[in-house]
Design an enzyme around this catalytic site. Structure first.
Site, PDB file in Angstrom:
ATOM      1  N   ASP A 262       0.827  -1.213   0.000  1.00 42.99           N
ATOM      2  CA  ASP A 262       0.000   0.000   0.000  1.00 42.99           C
ATOM      3  C   ASP A 262       0.866   1.269   0.000  1.00 42.99           C
ATOM      4  O   ASP A 262       1.980   1.275   0.536  1.00 42.99           O
ATOM      5  CB  ASP A 262      -0.920  -0.023   1.240  1.00 42.99           C
ATOM      6  CG  ASP A 262      -2.058   0.977   1.125  1.00 42.99           C
ATOM      7  OD1 ASP A 262      -2.364   1.415  -0.007  1.00 42.99           O
ATOM      8  OD2 ASP A 262      -2.637   1.336   2.164  1.00 42.99           O
TER       9      ASP A 262
ATOM     10  N   HIS B  27       2.408   3.371  -9.059  1.00 47.80           N
ATOM     11  CA  HIS B  27       2.152   1.951  -9.324  1.00 47.80           C
ATOM     12  C   HIS B  27       3.327   1.324 -10.072  1.00 47.80           C
ATOM     13  O   HIS B  27       3.711   0.193  -9.803  1.00 47.80           O
ATOM     14  CB  HIS B  27       0.845   1.773 -10.102  1.00 47.80           C
ATOM     15  CG  HIS B  27      -0.372   2.207  -9.328  1.00 47.80           C
ATOM     16  ND1 HIS B  27      -0.577   1.832  -8.019  1.00 47.80           N
ATOM     17  CD2 HIS B  27      -1.432   2.977  -9.675  1.00 47.80           C
ATOM     18  CE1 HIS B  27      -1.732   2.356  -7.591  1.00 47.80           C
ATOM     19  NE2 HIS B  27      -2.257   3.063  -8.581  1.00 47.80           N
TER      20      HIS B  27
ATOM     21  N   LEU C 123      10.602 -20.583  -4.353  1.00 44.29           N
ATOM     22  CA  LEU C 123       9.602 -19.718  -3.711  1.00 44.29           C
ATOM     23  C   LEU C 123       8.237 -19.860  -4.390  1.00 44.29           C
ATOM     24  O   LEU C 123       8.154 -19.889  -5.612  1.00 44.29           O
ATOM     25  CB  LEU C 123      10.064 -18.256  -3.835  1.00 44.29           C
ATOM     26  CG  LEU C 123       9.082 -17.185  -3.347  1.00 44.29           C
ATOM     27  CD1 LEU C 123       9.114 -17.114  -1.824  1.00 44.29           C
ATOM     28  CD2 LEU C 123       9.433 -15.816  -3.927  1.00 44.29           C
TER      29      LEU C 123
HETATM   30  C1  IPE Z   1      -5.479  -2.626  -0.156  1.00 43.31           C
HETATM   31  O1  IPE Z   1      -5.147  -1.302  -0.305  1.00 43.31           O
HETATM   32  C2  IPE Z   1      -5.458  -3.308  -1.492  1.00 43.31           C
HETATM   33  C3  IPE Z   1      -4.146  -3.498  -2.094  1.00 43.31           C
HETATM   34  C4  IPE Z   1      -2.999  -3.168  -1.568  1.00 43.31           C
HETATM   35  C5  IPE Z   1      -4.158  -4.138  -3.393  1.00 43.31           C
HETATM   36  P1  IPE Z   1      -6.253  -0.149  -0.489  1.00 43.31           P
HETATM   37  O2  IPE Z   1      -5.495   1.112  -0.638  1.00 43.31           O
HETATM   38  O3  IPE Z   1      -7.179  -0.521  -1.582  1.00 43.31           O
HETATM   39  O4  IPE Z   1      -7.043  -0.231   0.883  1.00 43.31           O
HETATM   40  P2  IPE Z   1      -7.868   0.904   1.642  1.00 43.31           P
HETATM   41  O5  IPE Z   1      -8.868   1.447   0.679  1.00 43.31           O
HETATM   42  O6  IPE Z   1      -6.908   1.949   2.087  1.00 43.31           O
HETATM   43  O7  IPE Z   1      -8.476   0.187   2.817  1.00 43.31           O
HETATM   44  C1  IPE Z   2      -1.533   0.276  -3.352  1.00 44.30           C
HETATM   45  O1  IPE Z   2      -1.330   1.643  -3.409  1.00 44.30           O
HETATM   46  C2  IPE Z   2      -1.807  -0.333  -4.701  1.00 44.30           C
HETATM   47  C3  IPE Z   2      -3.198  -0.751  -4.904  1.00 44.30           C
HETATM   48  C4  IPE Z   2      -4.163  -0.646  -4.047  1.00 44.30           C
HETATM   49  C5  IPE Z   2      -3.522  -1.322  -6.192  1.00 44.30           C
HETATM   50  P1  IPE Z   2      -2.547   2.680  -3.416  1.00 44.30           P
HETATM   51  O2  IPE Z   2      -2.932   2.924  -4.817  1.00 44.30           O
HETATM   52  O3  IPE Z   2      -3.629   2.208  -2.533  1.00 44.30           O
HETATM   53  O4  IPE Z   2      -1.843   3.950  -2.818  1.00 44.30           O
HETATM   54  P2  IPE Z   2      -2.443   4.970  -1.748  1.00 44.30           P
HETATM   55  O5  IPE Z   2      -2.949   4.164  -0.609  1.00 44.30           O
HETATM   56  O6  IPE Z   2      -3.525   5.714  -2.452  1.00 44.30           O
HETATM   57  O7  IPE Z   2      -1.298   5.837  -1.373  1.00 44.30           O
HETATM   58 MG    MG Z   3      -4.081   2.458  -0.583  1.00 43.19          MG
END
Ligand code: IPE
Ligand code: IPE
Ligand code: MG
Length: 244
Positions: free
Chosen positions: A12, A29, A123
């Protein structure tokens, strides 16, 4: 130091990483994929046998269309570019999540990755894509209900192992350690059944900044934990002679 056999990561913070640099979210990303490559390379050296990564949740469809399409594109690129190297390194790829609602080309790539690496003994990289625990449990409940309708199982005979065996993670041991980056303190629908007794480590850095050193640090944190699984610590489990 005892290493956890199975580490699961909620990757995240890509969006915030990009924002803090004045970049579009997609740049975060892309940097996140680079971090994933590094962590997959580092994991076997740290004694990890199973690495699960949360790449796209069943709730991530609620993001803007363009971001969803960027994430789909990056998964395709990752499989196309990295599959050969993963295979060379003996990595076995497994995918968890609902595949039915994915585009045929993505499904095809995921299936190709699994088929090519099926016999590898290194792995196991579990990619959670279009994954959500509740959705996974719903699909498992349907499978069991259908088996009951066919007369293959008796409802009162259903045990926890049967549910575990109907989940996408069938055959994969439960995660010993779940790591979430970016400072958020929640599971966001990730491995809710499987993480019943996992140790949780929350790391403040954004996912693109996470590397092998951060992973090693999380493992040190894990090594200092005492897992009791509802029982007692070994010292307390010994009945003191005086109290007898
Ligand atoms: C969780 O992150 C999903 C992934 C890392 C793929 P999100 O960014 O979607 O989760 P919330 O919305 O902060 O709970
Ligand atoms: C995690 O990073 C990747 C996915 C959920 C696909 P985010 O896109 O949730 O990044 P933040 O949380 O907005 O910083
Ligand atoms: Mg996120």
């Amino acid at each position: 130091m005892t290493s956890p056999a199975h580490v699961a990561i909620i990757m995240d913070g890509n969006g915030r990483w990009a924002k803090s640099r004045g970049l579009p979210r997609v740049a975060g990303h892309r940097a996140g994929v680079e971090a994933l490559r590094n962590v997959v390379r580092a994991a076997p050296q740290l004694g990890i046998s199973f690495l699960t990564v949360y790449a796209f949740s069943s709730e991530n469809w609620s993001r803007p269309k363009s971001e969803v399409s960027d994430l789909m594109g990056l998964l395709k690129l990752f499989i196309r570019r990295d599959l050969a190297e993963l295979h060379r390194n003996g990595v076995r790829v497994r995918v968890i999540g609902d595949r039915e609602s994915l585009q045929p080309d993505i499904r095809g790539l995921l299936e190709e990755a699994e088929a090519l690496t099926l016999a590898n003994a290194g792995l196991t990289l579990v990619i959670a894509f279009n994954y959500g625990s509740r959705d996974e449990i719903v699909r498992a409940a349907r499978k069991l209900a259908q088996a009951a309708l066919r007369g293959e199982i008796e409802p009162h005979m259903i045990e926890a192992e049967d549910i575990a065996g109907a989940l996408d993670t069938a055959g994969i041991p439960d995660p010993d350690l779940v790591i979430r980056t970016s400072g958020e303190l929640r599971l966001s629908n990730f491995l809710l059944w499987q993480a019943a007794y996992s140790e949780l480590v929350f790391v403040p850095c954004y996912w693109p900044d996470f590397g092998g050193d951060n992973l090693a640090e999380a493992l040190r944190d894990f090594a200092g934990r005492e897992r009791r699984f509802g029982g007692l610590s070994p010292e307390e489990a010994v009945t003191p002679a005086l109290a007898r």
